[in-house]
Design a protein around this motif. Structure first.
Motif, PDB file in Angstrom:
ATOM      1  N   ILE A  17       0.832  -1.205   0.000  1.00 58.32           N
ATOM      2  CA  ILE A  17       0.000   0.000   0.000  1.00 58.32           C
ATOM      3  C   ILE A  17       0.865   1.254   0.000  1.00 58.32           C
ATOM      4  CG2 ILE A  17      -1.698   1.289   1.362  1.00 58.32           C
ATOM      5  CD1 ILE A  17      -2.772  -1.505   2.274  1.00 58.32           C
ATOM      6  N   GLY A  18       1.949   1.240   0.786  1.00 57.82           N
ATOM      7  CA  GLY A  18       2.853   2.383   0.832  1.00 57.82           C
ATOM      8  C   GLY A  18       3.537   2.640  -0.497  1.00 57.82           C
ATOM      9  N   ASP A  19       3.806   1.584  -1.258  1.00 54.58           N
ATOM     10  CA  ASP A  19       4.428   1.758  -2.576  1.00 54.58           C
ATOM     11  C   ASP A  19       3.539   2.574  -3.505  1.00 54.58           C
ATOM     12  OD1 ASP A  19       6.773   0.292  -2.030  1.00 54.58           O
ATOM     13  OD2 ASP A  19       5.757  -1.596  -2.436  1.00 54.58           O
ATOM     14  N   GLN A  20       2.219   2.362  -3.409  1.00 50.06           N
ATOM     15  CA  GLN A  20       1.312   3.105  -4.287  1.00 50.06           C
ATOM     16  C   GLN A  20       1.305   4.588  -3.949  1.00 50.06           C
ATOM     17  OE1 GLN A  20       0.045   2.024  -6.966  1.00 50.06           O
ATOM     18  NE2 GLN A  20      -1.218   3.791  -7.506  1.00 50.06           N
ATOM     19  N   LEU A  21       1.431   4.934  -2.664  1.00 54.47           N
ATOM     20  CA  LEU A  21       1.529   6.342  -2.300  1.00 54.47           C
ATOM     21  C   LEU A  21       2.783   6.955  -2.908  1.00 54.47           C
ATOM     22  CD1 LEU A  21       0.532   8.825  -0.782  1.00 54.47           C
ATOM     23  CD2 LEU A  21       1.700   7.964   1.262  1.00 54.47           C
ATOM     24  N   ARG A  22       3.889   6.223  -2.875  1.00 58.27           N
ATOM     25  CA  ARG A  22       5.132   6.729  -3.484  1.00 58.27           C
ATOM     26  C   ARG A  22       4.935   6.970  -4.982  1.00 58.27           C
ATOM     27  NH1 ARG A  22       7.990   2.571  -2.850  1.00 58.27           N
ATOM     28  NH2 ARG A  22       7.878   1.861  -5.021  1.00 58.27           N
ATOM     29  N   ARG A  23       4.212   6.074  -5.652  1.00 62.38           N
ATOM     30  CA  ARG A  23       3.976   6.240  -7.092  1.00 62.38           C
ATOM     31  C   ARG A  23       3.142   7.491  -7.355  1.00 62.38           C
ATOM     32  NH1 ARG A  23       2.610   0.553  -6.362  1.00 62.38           N
ATOM     33  NH2 ARG A  23       4.499  -0.667  -6.736  1.00 62.38           N
ATOM     34  N   HIS A  24       2.113   7.723  -6.530  1.00 60.80           N
ATOM     35  CA  HIS A  24       1.325   8.960  -6.691  1.00 60.80           C
ATOM     36  C   HIS A  24       2.217  10.186  -6.529  1.00 60.80           C
ATOM     37  CE1 HIS A  24      -2.471   7.052  -7.100  1.00 60.80           C
ATOM     38  NE2 HIS A  24      -2.680   6.750  -5.833  1.00 60.80           N
ATOM     39  N   ALA A  25       3.111  10.142  -5.543  1.00 60.56           N
ATOM     40  CA  ALA A  25       3.984  11.285  -5.286  1.00 60.56           C
ATOM     41  C   ALA A  25       4.892  11.576  -6.474  1.00 60.56           C
ATOM     42  CB  ALA A  25       4.815  11.041  -4.031  1.00 60.56           C
ATOM     43  N   ARG A  26       5.270  10.538  -7.206  1.00 62.20           N
ATOM     44  CA  ARG A  26       6.123  10.724  -8.387  1.00 62.20           C
ATOM     45  C   ARG A  26       5.318  11.157  -9.609  1.00 62.20           C
ATOM     46  NH1 ARG A  26      11.341   8.881  -8.653  1.00 62.20           N
ATOM     47  NH2 ARG A  26      12.155   7.811  -6.802  1.00 62.20           N
ATOM     48  N   THR A  27       4.148  10.589  -9.794  1.00 58.63           N
ATOM     49  CA  THR A  27       3.395  10.825 -11.024  1.00 58.63           C
ATOM     50  C   THR A  27       2.410  11.982 -10.939  1.00 58.63           C
ATOM     51  OG1 THR A  27       1.722   9.184 -10.383  1.00 58.63           O
ATOM     52  CG2 THR A  27       3.592   8.398 -11.697  1.00 58.63           C
ATOM     53  N   GLN A  28       1.890  12.265  -9.736  1.00 60.75           N
ATOM     54  CA  GLN A  28       0.939  13.371  -9.593  1.00 60.75           C
ATOM     55  C   GLN A  28       1.129  14.043  -8.233  1.00 60.75           C
ATOM     56  OE1 GLN A  28      -3.075  11.870  -9.895  1.00 60.75           O
ATOM     57  NE2 GLN A  28      -2.735  10.223  -8.424  1.00 60.75           N
ATOM     58  N   PRO A  29       2.310  14.610  -8.008  1.00 62.44           N
ATOM     59  CA  PRO A  29       2.617  15.166  -6.679  1.00 62.44           C
ATOM     60  C   PRO A  29       1.700  16.299  -6.253  1.00 62.44           C
ATOM     61  CG  PRO A  29       4.227  15.891  -8.308  1.00 62.44           C
ATOM     62  CD  PRO A  29       3.410  14.822  -8.957  1.00 62.44           C
TER      63      PRO A  29
END
Length: 520
Positions: A17-29
């Motif tokens: 679940i935490g990995d998906q938050l990191r992806r959001h931060a990279r793709t749509q900060p």
């Protein structure tokens, strides 16, 4: 194949679940994750980039405090972005998150802490004293506010290097305990990523364009589970400081809320407020409800104020990582068979069957489920886990009816079935009937021990505003609509019904209230 599994325990191929938050931060900060309101009306916006950075800081703090993979971190706080940060930070540190009901007293808090054994507890200042008074010496307390800010001010905003994978426990949800002592439901990361979130995307029509009014408490599966699914999708969640109807209606209008999910009690409270009307709720498109039946009065009021809104009736369980069934309707005429107990059809990732007491498939019986969202089990309770998991199915303890088209109709909790005069009575069926009485706003029905009937059907009723409800008239009405043995033996007119933080009626308290009144 040998040598490949390691990639699924590191960011290169990991699905947590935490990995998906990191992806959001990279793709749509800069995408808005949360809009939160303080009690004084102050509005604060948190983006996905900011949420990820703060979660990383908290994760590094936990590591510094000795939290290791497989530990538990608890929270006793009202909904806030700080709690979301603590949740995601806990997962990034490889630990599991559990919430404590803010309505708990010291003995209840002590019981959950002793059972969950968290390494760290984070709490609002209002609950710091109660935590301090009952926590073990081995548990560290961190208080939101200046202490929390000081502790995280200099921790790195980069993600800690912790080995974990999708099979690790992400959360331990303590069931609401409307009938018995809460049980700790262990849910791994994978359940939301491969099952619950995709099923919600299709069945509940959710996506990143949604703006949710979010009032479900984070210590529940409805709160923590929904928040997890919605942030995995990249939606926007609006957190009010309270569930006060007037404040909620102002926020719904100001933020152009498109989705609300709450128990029937909440919708009724909004509809009764003076500000309720097209000016405040006309932009709402989906009203999801669970944990009870929405009264016809409530549906009519919302249809007039928000004519484009559709209702979603939802059934789910913590043991299924919130998965269940959903059905959509605009008005009561859309409901199959006109039966208000309808809970829709199973979502895509849920397999079901309905069985009689002998285990044979039946039109009416207990609902059994299989799904990738099934819990790992009850924390420290293998006996109860085995009981629920028997015969290769999850035994939900819910009685339902299934029709030829696969529609499900909620009959009752097996524990709520009333045994009266040798006959089985569904408390839900009696409640639905009472709700159609013109003087009734809300009703709850329980079985109360009785020397003659074994259990006497007993109703608690809230009268509509400006009406004096007559218990005898309600009983007679039920006798004209139901078999005589199903009609209440007594009706208690009350100002309110006892509910948990989500608005679910606490029937055990009604039984105790009835027992006390019998002795007076």
């Amino acid at each position: 194949m040998p040598g490949t599994a390691i990639h699924h325990r590191s960011p290169i191929g990991r699905a947590t679940i935490g990995d998906q938050l990191r992806r959001h931060a990279r793709t749509q900060p800069n995408k808005v994750a949360f809009i939160s309101y303080a009690a004084d009306g102050t509005r604060e916006v948190t983006t996905y980039g900011e949420l990820d950075s703060r979660a990383n800081q908290f994760a590094n703090l936990l590591v510094d405090l000795g939290v290791t993979a497989g530990d538990r971190v608890a929270s006793m706080a009202r909904n806030s972005v700080d709690v979301v940060v603590a949740y995601y930070g806990t997962l990034k540190a490889g630990a599991a998150f559990t919430g404590i009901n803010v309505m708990y007293r010291a003995a209840e808090v002590k019981h959950q802490l002793e059972h969950a054994e968290p390494t760290v507890v984070v709490a609002d200042p209002a609950y710091a004293n109660i935590i301090s008074s009952v926590k073990p010496d081995t548990t560290t307390l961190v208080t939101f506010g200046p202490e929390y800010a000081a502790l995280t001010a200099n921790t790195p905003s980069t993600e800690p290097d912790v080995e974990m994978d999708e099979n690790d426990v992400a959360m331990v949800i303590y069931t609401s305990g409307t009938e018995a002592a809460p049980k700790g439901v262990m849910i791994p990361h994978r359940n939301f990523l491969i099952s619950t979130a995709p099923a919600w995307s299709w069945g509940l029509r959710t996506g990143p364009e949604d703006t949710w009014l979010f009032v479900m408490p984070f210590h529940t599966i409805a709160g923590l589970g929904s928040m997890t699914t919605l942030t995995l999708m990249g939606a926007t969640l609006v957190l009010p400081a309270t569930v006060d109807p007037a404040q909620s209606l102002r926020i719904i209008a100001a933020e152009k809320i498109s989705v609300i999910a709450q128990t029937p009690t909440f919708y009724l409270a909004l509809a009764r407020d003076a500000q309720f009307g097209s000016e405040t709720v006309s932009q709402v498109r989906r009203c999801l409800t669970y944990g009870g039946q929405v009264s016809p009065h409530t549906i009519s009021a919302w249809a007039a104020a928000a004519p484009e809104a559709i209702w979603g009736t939802y059934w789910g369980q913590s043991e299924l990582s919130q998965l269940g069934s959903v059905g959509w309707f605009s008005n009561l005429d859309d409901i199959p068979d006109g039966d208000a107990s309808w809970i829709g059809k199973p979502v895509t990732h849920l397999e079901i069957k309905v069985v009689d007491p002998a285990g044979n498939e039946s039109e009416i019986g207990e609902l059994l489920c299989r799904t990738p969202s099934v819990m790992l089990g009850y924390f420290k309770n293998p006996e109860r886990t085995a009981e629920v998991f028997r015969d290769g199915w999850v035994h939900t303890g819910d009685m339902v009816r299934i029709d030829a088209d696969g529609n499900l109709f909620f009959y009752d909790r097996m524990k709520d079935m009333i045994k009266s005069g040798g006959m089985n009575v569904s408390s839900q069926e009696v409640e639905r009937t009472i709700h159609t009485h013109p003087d009734v706003l809300r009703a709850a029905v329980v079985g109360v021990p009785d020397p003659y009937w074994s259990e006497a059907v007993t109703a608690f009723v809230i009268a509509r505003d400006g009406v004096t409800a007559d218990p005898a008239a309600i009983i007679e009405y039920c006798r004209t609509e139901l078999a005589s043995y199903k009609a209440p033996k007594s009706v208690h007119i009350v100002a309110e019904l006892p509910v948990d933080p989500q608005g679910k009626i606490l029937k055990r308290e009604l039984r105790m209230l009835a027992a006390v009144e019998e002795t007076v």
